[in-house]
Design a protein around this motif. Structure first.
Motif, PDB file in Angstrom:
ATOM      1  N   THR A   1     -27.510  -9.040 -18.696  1.00  0.00           N
ATOM      2  CA  THR A   1     -26.918  -9.041 -17.357  1.00  0.00           C
ATOM      3  C   THR A   1     -25.502  -9.623 -17.459  1.00  0.00           C
ATOM      4  OG1 THR A   1     -27.877 -11.205 -16.842  1.00  0.00           O
ATOM      5  CG2 THR A   1     -29.133  -9.252 -16.177  1.00  0.00           C
ATOM      6  N   ASN A   2     -24.792  -9.571 -16.356  1.00  0.00           N
ATOM      7  CA  ASN A   2     -23.384  -9.948 -16.357  1.00  0.00           C
ATOM      8  C   ASN A   2     -23.204 -11.468 -16.445  1.00  0.00           C
ATOM      9  OD1 ASN A   2     -20.664 -10.234 -15.956  1.00  0.00           O
ATOM     10  ND2 ASN A   2     -20.561  -8.744 -14.283  1.00  0.00           N
ATOM     11  N   ILE A   3     -22.725 -11.922 -17.607  1.00  0.00           N
ATOM     12  CA  ILE A   3     -22.583 -13.374 -17.818  1.00  0.00           C
ATOM     13  C   ILE A   3     -21.504 -13.939 -16.908  1.00  0.00           C
ATOM     14  CG2 ILE A   3     -20.945 -13.131 -19.758  1.00  0.00           C
ATOM     15  CD1 ILE A   3     -23.481 -15.766 -20.189  1.00  0.00           C
ATOM     16  N   LYS A   4     -20.486 -13.141 -16.641  1.00  0.00           N
ATOM     17  CA  LYS A   4     -19.384 -13.593 -15.792  1.00  0.00           C
ATOM     18  C   LYS A   4     -19.905 -13.879 -14.377  1.00  0.00           C
ATOM     19  CE  LYS A   4     -14.830 -11.831 -14.640  1.00  0.00           C
ATOM     20  NZ  LYS A   4     -13.969 -10.662 -14.906  1.00  0.00           N
ATOM     21  N   ALA A   5     -20.718 -12.944 -13.858  1.00  0.00           N
ATOM     22  CA  ALA A   5     -21.280 -13.141 -12.521  1.00  0.00           C
ATOM     23  C   ALA A   5     -22.175 -14.381 -12.505  1.00  0.00           C
ATOM     24  CB  ALA A   5     -22.078 -11.917 -12.099  1.00  0.00           C
TER      25      ALA A   5
ATOM     26  N   ILE B   1     -12.933 -11.687  -1.768  1.00  0.00           N
ATOM     27  CA  ILE B   1     -11.732 -10.917  -2.107  1.00  0.00           C
ATOM     28  C   ILE B   1     -11.315 -11.162  -3.554  1.00  0.00           C
ATOM     29  CG2 ILE B   1      -9.242 -10.737  -1.670  1.00  0.00           C
ATOM     30  CD1 ILE B   1      -9.772 -10.664   1.204  1.00  0.00           C
ATOM     31  N   LEU B   2     -11.361 -12.422  -3.974  1.00  0.00           N
ATOM     32  CA  LEU B   2     -10.957 -12.717  -5.349  1.00  0.00           C
ATOM     33  C   LEU B   2     -11.954 -12.149  -6.347  1.00  0.00           C
ATOM     34  CD1 LEU B   2      -9.613 -16.335  -4.874  1.00  0.00           C
ATOM     35  CD2 LEU B   2      -8.294 -14.247  -5.231  1.00  0.00           C
ATOM     36  N   LEU B   3     -13.237 -12.248  -6.022  1.00  0.00           N
ATOM     37  CA  LEU B   3     -14.250 -11.709  -6.932  1.00  0.00           C
ATOM     38  C   LEU B   3     -14.104 -10.196  -7.059  1.00  0.00           C
ATOM     39  CD1 LEU B   3     -17.373 -13.808  -5.871  1.00  0.00           C
ATOM     40  CD2 LEU B   3     -16.091 -13.996  -8.001  1.00  0.00           C
TER      41      LEU B   3
ATOM     42  N   GLU C   1     -11.396 -10.257 -10.113  1.00  0.00           N
ATOM     43  CA  GLU C   1     -12.400 -10.203 -11.180  1.00  0.00           C
ATOM     44  C   GLU C   1     -13.042  -8.816 -11.290  1.00  0.00           C
ATOM     45  OE1 GLU C   1     -12.335 -12.566 -13.132  1.00  0.00           O
ATOM     46  OE2 GLU C   1     -11.251 -14.012 -11.896  1.00  0.00           O
ATOM     47  N   GLU C   2     -12.813  -7.983 -10.313  1.00  0.00           N
ATOM     48  CA  GLU C   2     -13.330  -6.617 -10.302  1.00  0.00           C
ATOM     49  C   GLU C   2     -14.844  -6.547 -10.507  1.00  0.00           C
ATOM     50  OE1 GLU C   2     -10.856  -4.378 -12.929  1.00  0.00           O
ATOM     51  OE2 GLU C   2      -9.133  -4.507 -11.595  1.00  0.00           O
TER      52      GLU C   2
ATOM     53  N   VAL D   1      -3.847 -13.904 -11.828  1.00  0.00           N
ATOM     54  CA  VAL D   1      -4.038 -13.985 -13.273  1.00  0.00           C
ATOM     55  C   VAL D   1      -2.911 -14.737 -13.975  1.00  0.00           C
ATOM     56  CG1 VAL D   1      -5.561 -11.985 -13.506  1.00  0.00           C
ATOM     57  CG2 VAL D   1      -3.080 -11.675 -13.645  1.00  0.00           C
ATOM     58  N   ASN D   2      -1.890 -15.094 -13.203  1.00  0.00           N
ATOM     59  CA  ASN D   2      -0.849 -15.950 -13.752  1.00  0.00           C
ATOM     60  C   ASN D   2      -1.392 -17.317 -14.133  1.00  0.00           C
ATOM     61  OD1 ASN D   2       1.461 -14.551 -13.994  1.00  0.00           O
ATOM     62  ND2 ASN D   2       2.177 -14.933 -11.904  1.00  0.00           N
TER      63      ASN D   2
END
Lengths: 207, 272
Positions: free
Chosen positions: A69-73, A154-156, A160-161, B55-56
């Motif tokens: 699974t997604n370690i980043k998440a 929004i940032l995620l 982070e896409e 990302v900066n």
């Protein structure tokens, strides 16, 4: 007891391997986590501590991470939980429920209101033919002025896409709520960008 | 697809969260509609801008080093020590209020009290003596083949086999049937072909093995009588061993912890 290192040698090697594996898997995400931590709490030292706590916690619970699974998440979820535990428990900041209410409230906006905010975005879009004319500071302010629930989705999503599904697991809300928060958050973001740009005189000058 | 619908789906389109049919409809519309394409490009540009801004920020290198250092000093990897969800604290509170908690605490206290009593007895009655050649050989056989030999050690195997869960409570006897010896180990002395069980005592490993029918060469070992039981103490290459018998069989406990500690541990083992 000069021989004790011999007795513990195997366990130690197992630990070393485990730690190496953990580091290889998680350390590449340190910038993303630090970045997010900075958007949760706008203080460098505290963000550093938050990231460190996240890593230690992740290491402790590493056995509960499902391989594949997604370690980043997974790391973002721990970061978020750590942040909530540490900073929002005692604080009188309005909690999750209130923003949930706002979400519903906004999705039930009247057609007239929708029209207004739609026009606002259009105005912004039509007046800024050069998107790069926004200043770094405008963007920073616009992001920081967003309520944390909108800011994080929004940032995620944008930075982070991550998928809606991953975000819904991190933020602990249904996918539908993630969508409505993203929509609402993006509108708010554009609105404040517009206002910062206007304050700076950039938009007026172009009139 | 109409302009209204396209605008409605534009975020999901950008997030790559639309199904194929909708995705195609949106991209077809954008290709032909100027207004919608402008809006799409604006949204895309805005995202790129936010991303570029964020990302900066990179984590300072000392933070990286600090985390690695902390992970290393974090010690032995212990799965599931605390509650699974770090957010949930109410579990702990409930544990403290429960009856089970108090009964467990009470038994630990009693166990400790007993240990100290025996320990005091032992301290006053006996002084350690020299271990002779016979003892030395026997313990070496035990050590080399079963406990601390790095190439054939069963300690490592148990960990892998049982997914680290062996290293739990010191007072739980692990089912010896689950543990088998790795192949090719010479059984030079009585007991070396038997199963052994490894405990974790404050980070040190303690190995228990059943020596068989109780006919063991322990005449020359240091003997300690506690209650109605006789314990034999030996040492070799820094490893201590405690050997004792009950009605059916003999046991040998080996570790690199102090003799007194090992003896206490042997006395408190819940053997059938």
């Amino acid at each position: 007891m000069g021989v004790e290192s011999k007795g513990n040698g195997i366990q130690m090697r197992d630990d070393d391997n485990k730690q190496k594996e953990f580091e290889e898997l998680t350390m590449p995400h340190i910038d993303s986590l630090y970045n997010m931590a900075l958007r949760y709490i706008f203080n460098k030292e505290e963000a550093e501590d938050l990231v460190q706590d996240t890593y230690l916690k992740a290491y402790r619970f590493y056995s509960s991470f499902q391989q594949g699974t997604n370690i980043k998440a997974w790391l973002f979820k721990i970061l978020r939980n750590t942040f909530i535990n540490k900073y929002r428990k005692a604080a009188s900041v309005p909690g999750e429920v209130l923003y949930e209410d706002i979400d519903t409230l906004h999705t039930e906006q009247t057609a007239e209101q929708e029209g207004v905010s739609g026009k606002l975005t259009d105005t912004l879009a039509s007046r800024c033919d050069e998107i790069s004319s926004f200043m770094e500071d405008d963007i920073k302010h616009a992001i920081e002025s967003l309520p944390v629930e909108y800011r994080e989705v929004i940032l995620l999503s944008d930075v982070e896409e991550l998928s809606y599904k991953d975000i819904s697991e991190i933020a602990n809300v249904p996918v539908g709520t993630v969508k409505s928060r993203l929509n609402r958050g993006r509108k708010l973001l554009q609105k404040s960008l517009w206002e910062y740009a206007k304050d700076r005189g950039f938009i007026d000058r172009r009139k | 697809m109409s302009c209204t619908e396209t605008v409605k789906h534009i975020h999901e389109f950008l997030d790559k969260e639309l199904d194929v049919a909708h995705r195609l409809a949106v991209s077809n519309h954008i290709a032909v509609c100027n207004d919608c394409r402008q809006k799409y490009e604006f949204e895309m540009g805005l995202r790129a801008l936010i991303k570029a801004h964020c990302v900066n920020t990179v984590a300072p290198t000392y933070l990286h080093d600090r985390i690695i250092k902390n992970l290393t000093s974090f010690g032995i990897y212990q799965p599931d020590v605390e509650e699974k969800q770090p957010v949930n604290k109410s579990k702990t509170i409930r544990l403290f209020a429960s009856r089970r908690f108090y009964s467990v605490a009470a038994s630990i206290l009693i166990l400790l009290g007993g240990g100290i009593f025996y320990y005091a007895n032992y301290q006053s009655g006996n002084t350690p003596s020299v271990v002779d050649a016979v003892v030395s050989n026997h313990v070496m056989a035990v050590n080399d083949n079963l406990v601390f030999n790095e190439t054939t050690s069963i300690v490592g195997d148990i960990n892998r086999k049982r997914n680290n869960s062996v290293m739990g409570n010191t007072s739980t006897l692990i089912d010896a049937e689950l543990i088998s010896l790795p192949g090719g180990v010479p059984a030079r002395q009585p007991g070396t072909g038997n199963h052994c069980v490894v405990f974790n005592k404050d980070g040190y490993k303690v190995s228990l093995q059943v020596l068989g029918d109780g006919n063991i060469p322990c005449r020359n070992l240091e003997k300690i009588v506690l209650g109605n039981k006789e314990y034999y103490l030996g040492n070799c290459k820094g490893f201590n061993a405690v050997i004792w018998k009950d009605e059916r069989q003999a046991y040998c406990l080996t570790s690199d912890i102090a003799k007194d500690e090992l003896l206490k541990f042997a006395m408190n083992l819940p053997l059938r």
